[in-house]
Design a protein around this motif. Structure first.
Motif, PDB file in Angstrom:
ATOM      1  N   ALA A  89       0.868  -1.176   0.000  1.00 60.27           N
ATOM      2  CA  ALA A  89       0.000   0.000   0.000  1.00 60.27           C
ATOM      3  C   ALA A  89       0.898   1.216   0.000  1.00 60.27           C
ATOM      4  N   ALA A  90       0.636   2.158  -0.896  1.00 61.86           N
ATOM      5  CA  ALA A  90       1.425   3.378  -1.010  1.00 61.86           C
ATOM      6  C   ALA A  90       0.520   4.578  -0.752  1.00 61.86           C
ATOM      7  N   THR A  91       0.920   5.411   0.208  1.00 63.94           N
ATOM      8  CA  THR A  91       0.181   6.634   0.528  1.00 63.94           C
ATOM      9  C   THR A  91       1.004   7.819   0.053  1.00 63.94           C
ATOM     10  N   MET A  92       0.418   8.642  -0.816  1.00 60.63           N
ATOM     11  CA  MET A  92       1.147   9.776  -1.363  1.00 60.63           C
ATOM     12  C   MET A  92       1.463  10.772  -0.252  1.00 60.63           C
ATOM     13  N   ALA A  93       2.753  11.060  -0.084  1.00 54.27           N
ATOM     14  CA  ALA A  93       3.207  11.985   0.953  1.00 54.27           C
ATOM     15  C   ALA A  93       3.514  13.366   0.388  1.00 54.27           C
ATOM     16  N   GLY A  94       3.892  13.428  -0.882  1.00 57.95           N
ATOM     17  CA  GLY A  94       4.203  14.706  -1.505  1.00 57.95           C
ATOM     18  C   GLY A  94       4.343  14.545  -3.000  1.00 57.95           C
ATOM     19  N   SER A  95       4.118  15.638  -3.729  1.00 55.39           N
ATOM     20  CA  SER A  95       4.207  15.587  -5.174  1.00 55.39           C
ATOM     21  C   SER A  95       4.484  16.973  -5.726  1.00 55.39           C
ATOM     22  N   THR A  96       5.257  17.015  -6.789  1.00 52.50           N
ATOM     23  CA  THR A  96       5.519  18.292  -7.441  1.00 52.50           C
ATOM     24  C   THR A  96       4.463  18.615  -8.493  1.00 52.50           C
ATOM     25  N   PHE A  97       3.527  17.673  -8.752  1.00 53.79           N
ATOM     26  CA  PHE A  97       2.538  17.944  -9.800  1.00 53.79           C
ATOM     27  C   PHE A  97       1.126  17.475  -9.486  1.00 53.79           C
ATOM     28  N   ARG A  98       0.907  16.539  -8.595  1.00 53.64           N
ATOM     29  CA  ARG A  98      -0.450  16.048  -8.287  1.00 53.64           C
ATOM     30  C   ARG A  98      -0.766  16.299  -6.813  1.00 53.64           C
ATOM     31  N   THR A  99      -0.645  17.540  -6.371  1.00 57.08           N
ATOM     32  CA  THR A  99      -0.809  17.857  -4.951  1.00 57.08           C
ATOM     33  C   THR A  99      -2.207  17.539  -4.434  1.00 57.08           C
ATOM     34  N   GLU A 100      -3.213  17.536  -5.289  1.00 59.97           N
ATOM     35  CA  GLU A 100      -4.576  17.236  -4.835  1.00 59.97           C
ATOM     36  C   GLU A 100      -4.719  15.783  -4.393  1.00 59.97           C
ATOM     37  N   MET A 101      -3.757  14.938  -4.744  1.00 64.91           N
ATOM     38  CA  MET A 101      -3.835  13.530  -4.373  1.00 64.91           C
ATOM     39  C   MET A 101      -3.006  13.186  -3.138  1.00 64.91           C
ATOM     40  N   VAL A 102      -2.312  14.159  -2.543  1.00 68.25           N
ATOM     41  CA  VAL A 102      -1.529  13.902  -1.330  1.00 68.25           C
ATOM     42  C   VAL A 102      -2.466  13.357  -0.260  1.00 68.25           C
ATOM     43  N   GLY A 103      -2.038  12.284   0.379  1.00 68.38           N
ATOM     44  CA  GLY A 103      -2.852  11.625   1.400  1.00 68.38           C
ATOM     45  C   GLY A 103      -3.627  10.430   0.887  1.00 68.38           C
TER      46      GLY A 103
END
Length: 155
Positions: A89-103
């Motif tokens: 399972a991968a939980t998005m912690a940060g992104s330079t382009f898809r910030t709305e998907m963090v978490g």
């Protein structure tokens, strides 16, 4: 009768805790170059990328995805854990382009055969009603590669 539930519960507890107690799968650790990425949208259309412009770096509990783009690089970091055999399972912690998907969290089935890593996203049990932009399936074939050196603030 009391004996049966106890004998059933112990293997379940051991199986549930084994993914976390054992730590990451050593076969995942390291760096991988994505040789093929196939994105299947909800309407069934597919987009395929075989440019090799994306790389993955698995450490103990973090996954970093970096892709070269026409405007530079896009990097996304995830916290991940093996939750079942051959599934993380991968939980998005940060992104330079898809910030709305963090978490957001997504599960991936994976298989490592020598220097080849295959992953397939596992669709969520319940699809959100307003998620047409989210691809329900992502398949990746990646090849193990040497990890580039990590750079500190001075680069």
């Amino acid at each position: 009768m009391k004996r049966l539930p106890r004998s059933c519960i112990l293997p379940l507890v051991l199986a549930a805790s084994s993914g976390h107690a054992a730590g990451p799968d050593p076969s995942l650790l390291g760096c991988w170059r994505a040789a093929k990425i196939v994105l299947t949208t909800q309407d069934g259309s597919k987009a395929e990328d075989t440019t090799g412009r994306c790389a993955l770096r698995f450490t103990e509990n973090q996954l970093e995805s970096s892709c070269k783009t026409t405007t530079g690089a896009a990097t996304t970091t995830y916290r991940y854990a093996v939750v079942r055999p051959q599934v993380y399972a991968a939980t998005m912690a940060g992104s330079t382009f898809r910030t709305e998907m963090v978490g957001s969290t997504r599960e991936y089935e994976y298989q490592v055969q020598g220097d080849l890593l295959r992953t397939v996203s596992v669709p969520p049990a319940k699809e959100p009603v307003a998620a047409p932009a989210v691809a329900p399936r992502v398949e990746t074939e990646a090849v193990r590669m040497p990890c580039p050196p990590t750079h500190s603030a001075s680069n």
